[in-house]
Scaffold this motif. Structure first.
Motif, PDB file in Angstrom:
ATOM      1  N   ILE A 162      42.071  11.258 -31.204  1.00 46.54           N
ATOM      2  CA  ILE A 162      43.470  10.829 -31.314  1.00 46.54           C
ATOM      3  C   ILE A 162      43.708   9.789 -30.227  1.00 46.54           C
ATOM      4  O   ILE A 162      43.583  10.086 -29.041  1.00 46.54           O
ATOM      5  N   TYR A 163      44.026   8.580 -30.645  1.00 45.21           N
ATOM      6  CA  TYR A 163      44.264   7.519 -29.670  1.00 45.21           C
ATOM      7  C   TYR A 163      45.657   7.718 -29.089  1.00 45.21           C
ATOM      8  O   TYR A 163      46.598   8.071 -29.793  1.00 45.21           O
ATOM      9  N   PHE A 164      45.766   7.444 -27.790  1.00 52.77           N
ATOM     10  CA  PHE A 164      46.877   7.957 -27.026  1.00 52.77           C
ATOM     11  C   PHE A 164      47.344   6.850 -26.096  1.00 52.77           C
ATOM     12  O   PHE A 164      46.651   6.521 -25.150  1.00 52.77           O
ATOM     13  N   SER A 165      48.486   6.214 -26.424  1.00 57.91           N
ATOM     14  CA  SER A 165      48.861   5.050 -25.629  1.00 57.91           C
ATOM     15  C   SER A 165      50.335   4.725 -25.743  1.00 57.91           C
ATOM     16  O   SER A 165      50.981   5.082 -26.718  1.00 57.91           O
ATOM     17  N   ALA A 166      50.844   4.041 -24.724  1.00 55.93           N
ATOM     18  CA  ALA A 166      52.219   3.543 -24.759  1.00 55.93           C
ATOM     19  C   ALA A 166      52.256   2.121 -25.301  1.00 55.93           C
ATOM     20  O   ALA A 166      53.303   1.495 -25.370  1.00 55.93           O
ATOM     21  N   ASN A 167      51.100   1.602 -25.705  1.00 56.05           N
ATOM     22  CA  ASN A 167      51.011   0.239 -26.210  1.00 56.05           C
ATOM     23  C   ASN A 167      51.721   0.100 -27.554  1.00 56.05           C
ATOM     24  O   ASN A 167      51.574   0.955 -28.423  1.00 56.05           O
ATOM     25  N   ASN A 168      52.459  -0.981 -27.733  1.00 53.61           N
ATOM     26  CA  ASN A 168      53.157  -1.203 -29.009  1.00 53.61           C
ATOM     27  C   ASN A 168      52.199  -1.351 -30.183  1.00 53.61           C
ATOM     28  O   ASN A 168      52.559  -1.098 -31.324  1.00 53.61           O
ATOM     29  N   ASP A 169      51.002  -1.809 -29.895  1.00 54.42           N
ATOM     30  CA  ASP A 169      50.002  -2.032 -30.945  1.00 54.42           C
ATOM     31  C   ASP A 169      49.103  -0.827 -31.143  1.00 54.42           C
ATOM     32  O   ASP A 169      47.958  -0.981 -31.560  1.00 54.42           O
ATOM     33  N   ILE A 170      49.622   0.345 -30.855  1.00 55.06           N
ATOM     34  CA  ILE A 170      48.738   1.523 -30.849  1.00 55.06           C
ATOM     35  C   ILE A 170      48.010   1.731 -32.179  1.00 55.06           C
ATOM     36  O   ILE A 170      46.841   2.091 -32.192  1.00 55.06           O
ATOM     37  N   SER A 171      48.663   1.465 -33.302  1.00 51.08           N
ATOM     38  CA  SER A 171      47.971   1.693 -34.578  1.00 51.08           C
ATOM     39  C   SER A 171      46.803   0.733 -34.744  1.00 51.08           C
ATOM     40  O   SER A 171      45.737   1.112 -35.210  1.00 51.08           O
ATOM     41  N   ALA A 172      46.988  -0.514 -34.312  1.00 47.74           N
ATOM     42  CA  ALA A 172      45.900  -1.496 -34.386  1.00 47.74           C
ATOM     43  C   ALA A 172      44.770  -1.131 -33.421  1.00 47.74           C
ATOM     44  O   ALA A 172      43.590  -1.246 -33.764  1.00 47.74           O
ATOM     45  N   LEU A 173      45.142  -0.688 -32.222  1.00 49.57           N
ATOM     46  CA  LEU A 173      44.122  -0.282 -31.243  1.00 49.57           C
ATOM     47  C   LEU A 173      43.326   0.910 -31.767  1.00 49.57           C
ATOM     48  O   LEU A 173      42.104   0.954 -31.652  1.00 49.57           O
ATOM     49  N   GLU A 218      42.810   1.770 -34.801  1.00 54.54           N
ATOM     50  CA  GLU A 218      41.948   1.323 -35.894  1.00 54.54           C
ATOM     51  C   GLU A 218      40.719   0.590 -35.350  1.00 54.54           C
ATOM     52  O   GLU A 218      39.591   0.827 -35.781  1.00 54.54           O
ATOM     53  N   GLN A 219      40.957  -0.280 -34.383  1.00 55.67           N
ATOM     54  CA  GLN A 219      39.862  -1.034 -33.763  1.00 55.67           C
ATOM     55  C   GLN A 219      38.843  -0.087 -33.114  1.00 55.67           C
ATOM     56  O   GLN A 219      37.643  -0.307 -33.162  1.00 55.67           O
ATOM     57  N   ALA A 220      39.345   0.985 -32.528  1.00 55.86           N
ATOM     58  CA  ALA A 220      38.481   1.942 -31.831  1.00 55.86           C
ATOM     59  C   ALA A 220      37.749   2.858 -32.806  1.00 55.86           C
ATOM     60  O   ALA A 220      36.760   3.491 -32.456  1.00 55.86           O
ATOM     61  N   GLY A 221      38.267   2.957 -34.030  1.00 55.67           N
ATOM     62  CA  GLY A 221      37.700   3.900 -34.992  1.00 55.67           C
ATOM     63  C   GLY A 221      38.239   5.304 -34.783  1.00 55.67           C
ATOM     64  O   GLY A 221      37.620   6.290 -35.194  1.00 55.67           O
ATOM     65  N   ALA A 222      39.403   5.408 -34.145  1.00 54.34           N
ATOM     66  CA  ALA A 222      40.009   6.728 -33.924  1.00 54.34           C
ATOM     67  C   ALA A 222      40.516   7.299 -35.246  1.00 54.34           C
ATOM     68  O   ALA A 222      40.789   6.555 -36.191  1.00 54.34           O
ATOM     69  N   ASN A 223      40.653   8.627 -35.290  1.00 60.31           N
ATOM     70  CA  ASN A 223      41.104   9.277 -36.518  1.00 60.31           C
ATOM     71  C   ASN A 223      42.618   9.224 -36.681  1.00 60.31           C
ATOM     72  O   ASN A 223      43.140   9.322 -37.785  1.00 60.31           O
ATOM     73  N   SER A 224      43.312   9.118 -35.547  1.00 64.45           N
ATOM     74  CA  SER A 224      44.758   9.120 -35.597  1.00 64.45           C
ATOM     75  C   SER A 224      45.254   8.605 -34.257  1.00 64.45           C
ATOM     76  O   SER A 224      44.462   8.232 -33.395  1.00 64.45           O
TER      77      SER A 224
END
Length: 122
Positions: free
Chosen positions: A83-94, A96-102
Motif C-alpha cells: 500500500i503506497y503511503f504518501s501526502a503527495n497529490n500524485d499518489i495514485s500515479a506514484l 502505479e509507477q511503483a507497482g503498488a497494489n493500492s
C-alpha cells in the motif's frame, strides 16, 4: 489459533506516523513492525513476512518507488500487497509507477487505515 494474527510492516521516515500506525493497528489486533529506512528492503521484509506492507514515498536511501519495485521483483515477496503511503497529490500515479497494489493518502483517517488493511489481508 494464535498464529492467525495478521502482520503489517510500515515503512515511513516519520516516527510519529510509525507510532500512530502501530497504535491503531495493534489496537485492531495486528502484529506490527516498522522501519524508518528502506535499506536492505528485501531482507527487512523477509525477516518478518508481513501480510501487507505500507510504503512511504520519501524514504532515506532507496525511495518508496524503488523499494516497492525491488519487492515486486523478488519471487518470495511479490505476492505481498504493498500500500503506497504518501501526502503527495500524485499518489495514485506514484503508486502505479511503483507497482503498488493500492494507496492511502496522508493525512489518513483511522477507519480508512483499518479498512485498507482488512481488505488486503483477507
Amino acid at each position: 489459533m494464535a498464529d492467525s494474527t495478521k502482520k503489517v510492516f510500515v515503512f515511513d521516515d516519520n516516527k510519529d506516523i510509525l507510532d500512530l500506525c502501530t497504535y491503531i493497528l495493534e489496537d485492531a489486533g495486528y502484529e506490527i513492525k516498522t522501519s524508518e529506512s528502506s535499506n536492505n528492503i528485501e531482507e527487512q521484509v523477509l525477516s518478518f513476512m508481513p501480510d501487507v506492507i505500507f510504503m512511504d514515498n520519501w524514504l532515506p536511501d532507496l525511495g518508496g518507488i524503488e523499494a516497492t519495485k525491488a519487492l515486486k521483483r523478488n519471487l518470495d515477496l511479490q505476492h505481498i500487497p504493498v500500500i503506497y503511503f504518501s501526502a503527495n497529490n500524485d499518489i495514485s500515479a506514484l503508486a502505479e509507477q511503483a507497482g503498488a497494489n493500492s494507496y492511502l493518502a496522508k493525512p489518513f483517517d483511522i477507519d480508512a487505515l483499518e479498512e485498507i488493511v482488512k481488505k488486503h489481508v483477507s
